[in-house]
Design a protein around this motif. Structure first.
Motif, mmCIF file in Angstrom:
data_model
loop_
_atom_site.group_PDB
_atom_site.id
_atom_site.type_symbol
_atom_site.label_atom_id
_atom_site.label_comp_id
_atom_site.label_asym_id
_atom_site.label_seq_id
_atom_site.Cartn_x
_atom_site.Cartn_y
_atom_site.Cartn_z
ATOM 1 N N SER A 147 0.856 -1.179 0.000
ATOM 2 C CA SER A 147 0.000 0.000 0.000
ATOM 3 C C SER A 147 0.896 1.234 0.000
ATOM 4 C CB SER A 147 -0.894 -0.006 1.241
ATOM 5 O OG SER A 147 -1.691 1.151 1.283
ATOM 6 N N PRO A 148 0.655 2.208 -0.876
ATOM 7 C CA PRO A 148 1.551 3.367 -0.968
ATOM 8 C C PRO A 148 1.826 3.990 0.393
ATOM 9 C CG PRO A 148 -0.058 3.436 -2.725
ATOM 10 C CD PRO A 148 -0.461 2.303 -1.824
ATOM 11 N N PRO A 149 3.090 4.013 0.821
ATOM 12 C CA PRO A 149 3.398 4.509 2.169
ATOM 13 C C PRO A 149 3.541 6.019 2.235
ATOM 14 C CG PRO A 149 5.397 3.701 1.130
ATOM 15 C CD PRO A 149 4.292 3.476 0.147
ATOM 16 N N GLU A 150 3.156 6.572 3.377
ATOM 17 C CA GLU A 150 3.450 7.969 3.661
ATOM 18 C C GLU A 150 4.843 8.110 4.263
ATOM 19 O OE1 GLU A 150 0.346 9.745 6.003
ATOM 20 O OE2 GLU A 150 -0.827 10.124 4.188
ATOM 21 N N TRP A 151 5.324 7.032 4.909
ATOM 22 C CA TRP A 151 6.669 7.009 5.487
ATOM 23 C C TRP A 151 7.343 5.705 5.094
ATOM 24 C CZ3 TRP A 151 8.731 11.078 8.178
ATOM 25 C CH2 TRP A 151 7.842 12.074 8.607
ATOM 26 N N LEU A 152 8.594 5.805 4.658
ATOM 27 C CA LEU A 152 9.413 4.635 4.348
ATOM 28 C C LEU A 152 10.767 4.865 5.007
ATOM 29 C CD1 LEU A 152 9.416 1.962 2.627
ATOM 30 C CD2 LEU A 152 10.609 3.291 0.869
ATOM 31 N N ILE A 153 11.132 4.005 5.964
ATOM 32 C CA ILE A 153 12.368 4.199 6.733
ATOM 33 C C ILE A 153 13.058 2.853 6.900
ATOM 34 C CG2 ILE A 153 13.305 4.810 8.999
ATOM 35 C CD1 ILE A 153 11.269 6.969 9.237
ATOM 36 N N GLY A 154 14.380 2.833 6.686
ATOM 37 C CA GLY A 154 15.132 1.602 6.818
ATOM 38 C C GLY A 154 15.406 1.229 8.265
ATOM 39 N N HIS A 155 15.498 -0.082 8.526
ATOM 40 C CA HIS A 155 15.938 -0.555 9.841
ATOM 41 C C HIS A 155 17.078 -1.554 9.637
ATOM 42 C CE1 HIS A 155 13.817 -4.413 9.417
ATOM 43 N NE2 HIS A 155 12.707 -3.761 9.116
ATOM 44 N N ALA A 156 17.520 -2.181 10.706
ATOM 45 C CA ALA A 156 18.707 -3.032 10.622
ATOM 46 C C ALA A 156 18.532 -4.198 9.664
ATOM 47 C CB ALA A 156 19.072 -3.553 12.017
ATOM 48 N N GLY A 157 17.277 -4.675 9.474
ATOM 49 C CA GLY A 157 17.066 -5.843 8.637
ATOM 50 C C GLY A 157 16.100 -5.638 7.501
ATOM 51 N N GLY A 158 15.910 -4.414 7.035
ATOM 52 C CA GLY A 158 14.985 -4.146 5.943
ATOM 53 C C GLY A 158 14.429 -2.740 6.035
ATOM 54 N N VAL A 159 13.110 -2.604 5.779
ATOM 55 C CA VAL A 159 12.479 -1.288 5.849
ATOM 56 C C VAL A 159 11.145 -1.372 6.579
ATOM 57 C CG1 VAL A 159 13.536 -0.302 3.773
ATOM 58 C CG2 VAL A 159 11.357 -1.555 3.608
ATOM 59 N N LEU A 160 10.703 -0.213 7.058
ATOM 60 C CA LEU A 160 9.369 -0.040 7.623
ATOM 61 C C LEU A 160 8.579 0.866 6.698
ATOM 62 C CD1 LEU A 160 10.251 0.635 11.371
ATOM 63 C CD2 LEU A 160 9.202 -1.442 10.449
ATOM 64 N N ALA A 161 7.305 0.528 6.496
ATOM 65 C CA ALA A 161 6.426 1.356 5.674
ATOM 66 C C ALA A 161 5.153 1.638 6.464
ATOM 67 C CB ALA A 161 6.088 0.646 4.368
ATOM 68 N N LEU A 162 4.780 2.913 6.541
ATOM 69 C CA LEU A 162 3.564 3.338 7.237
ATOM 70 C C LEU A 162 2.665 4.028 6.233
ATOM 71 C CD1 LEU A 162 1.980 3.765 9.932
ATOM 72 C CD2 LEU A 162 3.219 5.937 10.165
ATOM 73 N N ASP A 163 1.435 3.486 6.029
ATOM 74 C CA ASP A 163 0.552 4.079 5.028
ATOM 75 C C ASP A 163 -0.458 5.026 5.679
ATOM 76 O OD1 ASP A 163 -1.594 2.583 6.049
ATOM 77 O OD2 ASP A 163 -1.468 1.051 4.492
ATOM 78 N N ALA A 164 -1.310 5.613 4.844
ATOM 79 C CA ALA A 164 -2.236 6.642 5.306
ATOM 80 C C ALA A 164 -3.294 6.102 6.259
ATOM 81 C CB ALA A 164 -2.907 7.302 4.109
ATOM 82 N N SER A 165 -3.560 4.795 6.207
ATOM 83 C CA SER A 165 -4.565 4.206 7.093
ATOM 84 C C SER A 165 -4.004 3.845 8.463
ATOM 85 C CB SER A 165 -5.153 2.948 6.443
ATOM 86 O OG SER A 165 -4.202 1.891 6.431
ATOM 87 N N GLY A 166 -2.673 3.982 8.639
ATOM 88 C CA GLY A 166 -2.046 3.614 9.898
ATOM 89 C C GLY A 166 -1.487 2.211 9.910
ATOM 90 N N GLN A 167 -1.480 1.530 8.754
ATOM 91 C CA GLN A 167 -0.915 0.192 8.657
ATOM 92 C C GLN A 167 0.611 0.284 8.603
ATOM 93 O OE1 GLN A 167 -2.590 -2.668 8.814
ATOM 94 N NE2 GLN A 167 -0.858 -4.027 8.503
ATOM 95 N N LEU A 168 1.281 -0.368 9.541
ATOM 96 C CA LEU A 168 2.741 -0.359 9.628
ATOM 97 C C LEU A 168 3.255 -1.759 9.301
ATOM 98 C CD1 LEU A 168 5.339 1.208 10.436
ATOM 99 C CD2 LEU A 168 4.906 0.478 12.801
ATOM 100 N N VAL A 169 4.200 -1.848 8.367
ATOM 101 C CA VAL A 169 4.708 -3.137 7.895
ATOM 102 C C VAL A 169 6.229 -3.121 7.924
ATOM 103 C CG1 VAL A 169 4.719 -4.815 6.006
ATOM 104 C CG2 VAL A 169 2.714 -3.366 6.374
#
Length: 299
Positions: A147-169
């Motif tokens: 889902s198109p993220p509003e925030w995309l930020i890397g972490h130690a083992g990949g990335v985090l994506a937070l979309d407009a609905s509040g879904q964090l992956v």
């Protein structure tokens, strides 16, 4: 300059002569005042620009100079910096430019890019429409749909994506979903701590902290009316800018040092602090600067 400041003492001369001298002095006073005003204008407009110039940045200037050449005047929509500041990227509507301190550079045609980030291994990720892409062999290749993220930020083992609905992956380099969480509502601001171990979402005046890889909940609390969060050099310590409380009976502190694991807090002296991100692999704060990343003052 006021008339009192510009008044000339004449001593024993006549009042008429004093008026004559004063009349001649006023044009000179105006010229001096105009000159000082011009000098003040130059000092207050040129110097901040030079200090904040992307290419003149002490830590990121060479990378920004490279990125500017790769973009060739294209619109700049966002930027990202590797955890150790060894690489940086800027994207526009159709292009992603990437530069490294080793002299490497590339210009990638990725239409529809909306977010970019570097992971803990310094590889670049991008979100373009519903596609999530990761850098491999000099290209950004799809690793899955998202889902198109509003925030995309890397972490130690990949990335985090937070979309407009509040879904964090949380997503691994091979596209595997490592964890999911639901933030209570939209409008959250995502950030990552030192080492890429913990992640925080500022939402609703409080802070929700997760294990960055698994998205296991660490703490959800509102120690004050949180307006901004800075990660500090200790992996579980943050600085919170606090706004006005809902109740006027107990005024809130201007800033709090907050332990996101234990909940311990300590009021710290108030002073102006600019919003900035701390790099997860280096004690360096960065902020946007004319569409490029620039070094920011520590909070």
């Amino acid at each position: 300059m006021s008339g009192r400041d510009g008044h000339l003492a004449v001593g024993r001369t006549s009042a008429r002569l004093a008026r004559s001298v004063s009349a001649r002095a006023w044009p000179l006073t105006l010229v001096i005042a105009a000159g000082l005003g011009l000098l003040l204008y130059v000092a207050t407009t040129s110097l901040p620009y030079l200090i904040a110039s992307p290419a003149g940045d002490a830590h990121l200037g060479a990378l920004n100079d490279c990125l500017a050449r790769q973009l060739e005047g294209a619109t700049r929509l966002g930027w990202a910096v590797a955890p150790d500041a060894s690489r940086a990227a800027v994207f526009g509507p159709r292009v992603v430019a990437v530069c490294g301190e080793d002299g490497s550079h590339s210009r990638l045609e990725i239409p529809g890019t909306t977010a970019i980030a570097f992971d803990g291994e310094r590889w670049l990720w991008a979100a373009a429409g519903s596609r999530l892409l990761r850098e491999r062999d000099g290209a950004l290749l799809p690793v899955g749909d998202i889902s198109p993220p509003e925030w995309l930020i890397g972490h130690a083992g990949g990335v985090l994506a937070l979309d407009a609905s509040g879904q964090l992956v949380s997503v691994a380099p091979d596209g595997k979903v490592l964890g999911q969480a639901q933030v209570p509502g939209p409008g959250g601001r995502l950030s990552i701590g030192p080492g890429g171990v913990l992640a925080a979402v500022e939402w609703g005046g409080g802070v929700i902290v997760y294990d960055a890889r698994t998205l296991e909940l660490v703490r959800a609390e509102a120690p004050c009316a949180v307006e901004f969060l800075w990660w500090l050099d200790t992996a579980d310590q943050v600085l919170l800018a606090c706004g006005s409380p809902a109740s006027q009976d107990a005024p809130a502190p201007a800033s709090l040092r907050f332990d996101v694991r234990t909940g311990a807090r300590e009021e710290v002296p108030a002073r102006p602090r600019a919003p900035a991100r701390r790099l997860s692999g280096r004690a360096l704060y960065v902020q946007g600067c004319d569409g490029f990343p620039c070094t920011a003052s520590p909070p």
